[in-house]
Design an enzyme around this catalytic site. Structure first.
Site: not given
Ligand SMILES: [Zn+2]
Length: 132
Positions: A56, A94, A58, A91
């Protein structure tokens, strides 16, 4: 919940710039940008690296910050779309990373009532605890 500051709006703009410069029209592999402000004042950005088990945005931003020696984090945000027009929440994976690395970091979120910040640790109650 905390209201956004001018610094937060600057962070959102940096995340938007990261995806605007790297948005992948052809393969849709890069569609999310993230920006992480560290307590040092530095901002690190990332875009998602899409694959079956991709990273991701992040995570890419956090990895860039850690690679540069940062260990104290202030605020993080992720945005989706060609111009990063949509602020999206982290998510589940994360959220676990944020809880483990930066439980006191603020996360910028968006709802129908507007944009605001919450503590990362508040996004994952009853979470798995890594052993020390
Ligand atoms: Zn994520």
């Amino acid at each position: 919940m905390m209201l956004l500051t001018e610094r937060d709006r600057e962070l959102i703009a940096r995340a938007q710039e990261a995806i605007r410069l790297n948005y992948d029209e052809k393969t849709q592999r890069h569609t999310v940008g993230a920006a992480l402000r560290c307590k040092s004042g530095e901002i690190y950005v990332g875009v998602n690296v899409y694959s079956l088990h991709g990273a991701c945005a992040e995570q890419v931003a956090i990895g860039a910050a850690v690679t540069h020696g940062e260990r104290d984090f202030e605020t993080i945000v992720a945005v989706r779309g060609r111009r990063g027009e949509e602020i999206i929440p982290p998510c589940g994976n994360c959220r676990q990373i944020l809880r483990d690395y930066m439980p006191d970091c603020d996360v910028i979120l968006s709802t129908d009532e507007g944009n605001f910040k919450v503590r990362a640790s508040d996004l994952l109650p009853f979470s798995h605890q890594m052993e020390d």
